[in-house]
Structure formats: C-alpha cells, structure tokens
Design a protein around this motif. Structure first.
Motif, mmCIF file in Angstrom:
data_model
loop_
_atom_site.group_PDB
_atom_site.id
_atom_site.type_symbol
_atom_site.label_atom_id
_atom_site.label_comp_id
_atom_site.label_asym_id
_atom_site.label_seq_id
_atom_site.Cartn_x
_atom_site.Cartn_y
_atom_site.Cartn_z
ATOM 1 N N VAL A 21 10.200 5.739 -0.096
ATOM 2 C CA VAL A 21 9.132 4.740 -0.414
ATOM 3 C C VAL A 21 8.041 5.289 0.340
ATOM 4 C CG1 VAL A 21 8.842 2.304 -0.024
ATOM 5 C CG2 VAL A 21 10.824 3.218 -0.726
ATOM 6 N N TRP A 22 7.949 5.716 1.444
ATOM 7 C CA TRP A 22 6.691 6.226 2.151
ATOM 8 C C TRP A 22 6.036 7.235 1.583
ATOM 9 C CZ3 TRP A 22 6.784 4.672 8.043
ATOM 10 C CH2 TRP A 22 5.506 4.842 8.476
ATOM 11 N N PHE A 23 6.698 8.270 1.090
ATOM 12 C CA PHE A 23 6.215 9.311 0.332
ATOM 13 C C PHE A 23 5.440 8.659 -0.863
ATOM 14 C CE2 PHE A 23 6.775 12.834 -2.630
ATOM 15 C CZ PHE A 23 5.834 13.990 -1.892
ATOM 16 N N SER A 24 5.990 7.742 -1.656
ATOM 17 C CA SER A 24 5.273 7.406 -2.843
ATOM 18 C C SER A 24 4.034 6.501 -2.546
ATOM 19 C CB SER A 24 6.185 6.341 -3.711
ATOM 20 O OG SER A 24 6.593 5.280 -2.966
ATOM 21 N N GLN A 25 3.855 6.061 -1.331
ATOM 22 C CA GLN A 25 2.556 5.295 -0.900
ATOM 23 C C GLN A 25 1.584 6.065 -0.244
ATOM 24 O OE1 GLN A 25 2.192 2.199 -2.473
ATOM 25 N NE2 GLN A 25 4.300 2.780 -3.309
ATOM 26 N N ALA A 26 1.876 7.624 0.125
ATOM 27 C CA ALA A 26 1.084 8.298 0.989
ATOM 28 C C ALA A 26 -0.285 8.322 0.420
ATOM 29 C CB ALA A 26 1.628 9.694 1.077
ATOM 30 N N ALA A 27 -1.444 8.090 1.012
ATOM 31 C CA ALA A 27 -2.851 8.245 0.529
ATOM 32 C C ALA A 27 -3.465 8.992 1.542
ATOM 33 C CB ALA A 27 -3.283 6.709 0.432
ATOM 34 N N SER A 28 -3.072 9.606 2.568
ATOM 35 C CA SER A 28 -3.784 10.487 3.350
ATOM 36 C C SER A 28 -2.918 11.330 3.912
ATOM 37 C CB SER A 28 -4.189 9.445 4.443
ATOM 38 O OG SER A 28 -3.200 9.027 5.272
ATOM 39 N N LEU A 29 -3.254 12.598 4.767
ATOM 40 C CA LEU A 29 -2.581 13.364 5.355
ATOM 41 C C LEU A 29 -1.553 13.098 6.249
ATOM 42 C CD1 LEU A 29 -2.006 16.371 5.842
ATOM 43 C CD2 LEU A 29 -3.875 16.651 7.532
ATOM 44 N N PHE B 263 5.656 6.750 -16.174
ATOM 45 C CA PHE B 263 5.346 5.708 -15.091
ATOM 46 C C PHE B 263 4.530 6.203 -13.755
ATOM 47 C CE2 PHE B 263 9.382 4.646 -17.270
ATOM 48 C CZ PHE B 263 9.037 3.333 -17.625
ATOM 49 N N GLY B 264 4.253 7.644 -13.587
ATOM 50 C CA GLY B 264 3.391 8.135 -12.666
ATOM 51 C C GLY B 264 4.252 8.659 -11.448
ATOM 52 N N TYR B 265 3.760 9.302 -10.482
ATOM 53 C CA TYR B 265 4.569 9.896 -9.508
ATOM 54 C C TYR B 265 5.081 8.637 -8.563
ATOM 55 C CZ TYR B 265 3.091 14.572 -11.164
ATOM 56 O OH TYR B 265 2.987 15.501 -12.095
ATOM 57 N N ALA B 266 4.059 7.778 -8.424
ATOM 58 C CA ALA B 266 4.337 6.823 -7.264
ATOM 59 C C ALA B 266 5.614 5.928 -7.704
ATOM 60 C CB ALA B 266 3.269 6.047 -7.187
ATOM 61 N N PHE B 267 5.733 5.943 -9.084
ATOM 62 C CA PHE B 267 7.067 4.975 -9.500
ATOM 63 C C PHE B 267 8.029 6.140 -9.440
ATOM 64 C CE2 PHE B 267 10.206 4.125 -12.797
ATOM 65 C CZ PHE B 267 10.268 2.586 -12.416
ATOM 66 N N MET B 268 7.937 7.124 -9.637
ATOM 67 C CA MET B 268 9.060 8.327 -9.724
ATOM 68 C C MET B 268 9.759 8.202 -8.332
ATOM 69 S SD MET B 268 9.101 12.211 -10.587
ATOM 70 C CE MET B 268 8.552 12.731 -8.996
ATOM 71 N N TYR B 269 8.748 8.572 -7.421
ATOM 72 C CA TYR B 269 9.248 8.431 -5.922
ATOM 73 C C TYR B 269 9.713 7.468 -5.424
ATOM 74 C CZ TYR B 269 7.625 13.441 -5.717
ATOM 75 O OH TYR B 269 7.236 14.872 -6.279
ATOM 76 N N GLY B 270 9.023 6.105 -5.547
ATOM 77 C CA GLY B 270 9.251 5.091 -4.681
ATOM 78 C C GLY B 270 10.403 4.557 -5.274
#
Length: 389
Positions: free
Chosen positions: A288-296, A359-366
């Motif tokens: 979930v955290w990985f899917s929401q990552a927006a910074s380093l 669905f995009g990468y965020a959906f795939m991971y999260g």
C-alpha cells in the motif's frame, strides 16, 4: 547448552554457490537485453525471448531435478551441474548470434534449476534441526543479495566495460561456483541417494504433495514481489524517480540482512506463526505504501517495510516446504517449492501487466498486490488449522 553449529563448511559452500548461480541470472536479466538490442540488432521481442527461454528451461527441468537429486549422489550431481554451468557461461563469450543466445539461455535455465535445487536441498539437510529456520533464512539471503547486486553489476559491466567484460565476468562466476560447491565433501547422510521403495514413475516422483501448501503460499508472495521486480523501473519513471531505483533495492536488501538473525531465531524458538503473520502484515502495508509513494523518502520507507515482510515470509515458506517432507524427499520438496516460485514470477509479469495497463501502477500495487498477500494469509490460516499426521 551449547548451540549446534550453523556456519559449517558445507553450508557455506552451498550458500556461496547459490549466490553465484543467482548472481549470473540477475546479471543476465539486466544486461542481456541491452547486448541483444545494441550488438545483435534485436528488438524487444528478441530480448524477451532470451528471458523466456531461460524461464522455460527452469520450469520444465525443476520437477525432474527434484527426483534426480533424491535418486543419485547429490554432491556428484552438483559437481556435474556446476561444471556444466561454467561451460555455458564461457560459451556466451564466444557465441554471438540470436539463435545461439536463445539456446544457451534454455540450457542455462535447465542447469540453473538442477544446481540451485541441489544446493538448497543439501543446505537444508546439513543444518541442525534446532536451527533449520534460522539457517534456511541465511541461505535465502544469498538469493536476496543476488537479486539486488546482480542487476547493478550487470548494468555497470555492459554500460562501462562492454559485452566482452560482461561475459568474462559471468565465466568467472562459473569458476567461483564450481569452487564453492565442491571444496568440501558433504557427509554421507547428506549426499547419499534416497532408497526407492518401488519401481516406475508417478507424479509423486516430481511433486511433493506434503510441500504443496507452503510452496503455493510462497508462490503467492513471489507473485506479488514479481510485480515489484518487473515493473519498478516503469513505475519509478512515472514518479520521476527512475535514477533512485537502485536505492530502493539497496534499502530492501539492507533491511532483510539486518532483520535476518532475529526473524530466523524467532521462527526456530517460537514457531512459524510468529514470523509469518507479522510478515504478511508488513508486506501488505508495504505494498500500500509503495503504491502511494510520491517522493524518494516514500519510496525508501516502502522498501524498508517490504523488506521486513519479504524477509520474514520467503525463508519461512521455504523452511516449511522442506520440513513438511521426510529427509529422503528433500530434493523433491525443494524442487516443488522453487517450481512454484518459477511459475509465479513468470505469471506475475504477464497477469499484472494487464492489470497495470487497465488500472495503472498505483492500483496494481496498492489493491491487486495487497489482495494477493491477504489471500496468501487466509490460505496460511486455513492450512495451519488442518489436522496433521
């Protein structure tokens, strides 16, 4: 009471050979597509075929490897496999046509399946029963390190020194593998073939039914991890963090290394539930955290959380798969576990690419990734409550 020895010459030899075998594979995963496209004028399809050829060799040969390992002297088989591995690595230095590369990759996959299964089976057999979870965790660490170091080495070699240096290096890994696997003579109880009670062949010769549940659960974990491994360059690029991808894997590996002694000892002293359930929680949270990552910082925190989860789950299921079968079936049990991983990682690239496209990468991971982990947790909960014996 004095602890039984963990770091024996035989265990170190099998761990070292496993490290070099997996290093060669992850070096090739990163560097061979570049060589095919830049030097052999191949395209994306040809680069993909080189990866597919290896996967076909590994998946087809893995079940046969398990039966073979249990049927013959394990160390003699390991010697033959590692020498064959060296000659395949050396051949990359000389044969530079697409057809030759595909054939070598197919052969590489077959030998890889036999050698890594034999190394894991002998490592498990030589470990003392009281420290098996801890020991297999350290053995699995050699694979984790190869996953991180291999791609970095491959890209550095092909990018700065060229293909000849790349192939010379993997040939050197072949020499190191032969040396690590064969410098120490294993005890007879470890290398001796198992006594066969019947003639002929059956499904049980290739798949250990008692190891299927932990193998399939471990496969689900690697299915989710396969999504990270396959698509992180594209995902990181979409976040503007492409240059920081190597830092993700560095943190991921560091966390696994640092937590390994505690997790392994906890498995042996308290039992698998004490590592598996927290492992699922960390891995799901990390996805979930990985899917929401927006910074380093977000990317690296997710790497740390995922590292704790993966570092707890991967060796736990490998240990459970081996412990579910008698010692005489260690080869088939190990092959069953790795076969599940081979298939899962291969399927991850195919299935999750469709999810990401729609669905995009965020959906795939999260969402998708977390559902896979929760399904594995539910499967583990049910399996642990089945009657034993």
């Amino acid at each position: 009471m004095e602890k039984e020895r963990l770091w024996t010459p035989g265990f170190l030899g099998m761990g070292g050979s496993n490290l070099f075998l997996f290093m060669s594979q992850y070096i090739m995963v990163a560097a061979l597509p570049i060589f095919i496209m830049d030097t052999l004028s191949g395209g994306d399809m040809e680069a993909g075929m080189a990866m597919t050829a290896f996967q076909i060799g590994a998946v087809v040969c893995r079940p046969f490897a398990g039966r073979l390992i249990d049927a013959v002297d394990k160390q003699r088989l390991m010697r033959a496999a590692t020498i064959g591995f060296f000659f395949v690595m050396l051949a990359f230095f000389w044969f530079h046509s697409l057809q030759a590369i595909f054939a070598l990759r197919l052969l590489h996959g077959c030998i890889f399946a036999v050698a890594t299964t034999a190394a894991a089976a002998m490592a498990a057999l030589i470990l003392p029963a009281s420290r098996k979870g801890e020991g297999i965790g350290y053995f699995a660490l050699s694979t984790n390190l190869a996953m991180v170091v291999g791609p970095l080495v491959g890209l550095l070699l092909i990018g700065h020194l060229g293909s000849q240096a790349l192939f010379l290096f993997v040939a050197g890994l072949g020499v190191a593998t032969v040396a690590a696997a064969n410098f120490y003579r294993m005890p007879a109880a470890v290398r001796a073939p198992a006594r066969r009670e019947r003639r002929g062949a059956s499904l049980a010769d290739f798949v250990e039914v008692r190891s299927l549940a932990p193998s399939l659960l471990g496969g689900l974990v690697f299915f989710a991890y396969g999504g990270i491994l396959t698509f992180i360059p594209l995902y990181a690029k979409s976040l503007g963090l492409q240059a920081e991808t190597s830092l993700f894997f560095l943190v991921f590996a560091l966390v696994i290394i640092l937590t390994r002694p505690v997790i392994g000892r906890l498995f042996d002293v308290k039992g698998p539930d004490w590592t598996v359930y927290p492992g699922f929680a960390f891995f799901a949270a990390g996805m979930v955290w990985f899917s929401q990552a927006a910074s380093l910082s977000g990317l690296l925190v997710s790497a740390a959380v995922l590292g704790v989860g993966f570092g707890a789950l991967s060796p736990a299921f490998q240990t459970l798969a081996v412990q579910s079968a008698p010692p005489a079936r260690a080869g088939v049990a190990t092959a069953t576990y790795f076969w599940s991983l081979d298939i899962s990682v291969g399927l991850a690239a195919m299935v999750l690419s469709v999810v990401a496209a729609h669905f995009g990468y965020a959906f795939m991971y999260g969402v998708a990734g977390t559902l896979i982990i929760l399904a594995a947790a539910a499967g583990y909960f049910c399996w642990r409550r089945l009657p034993r014996g």
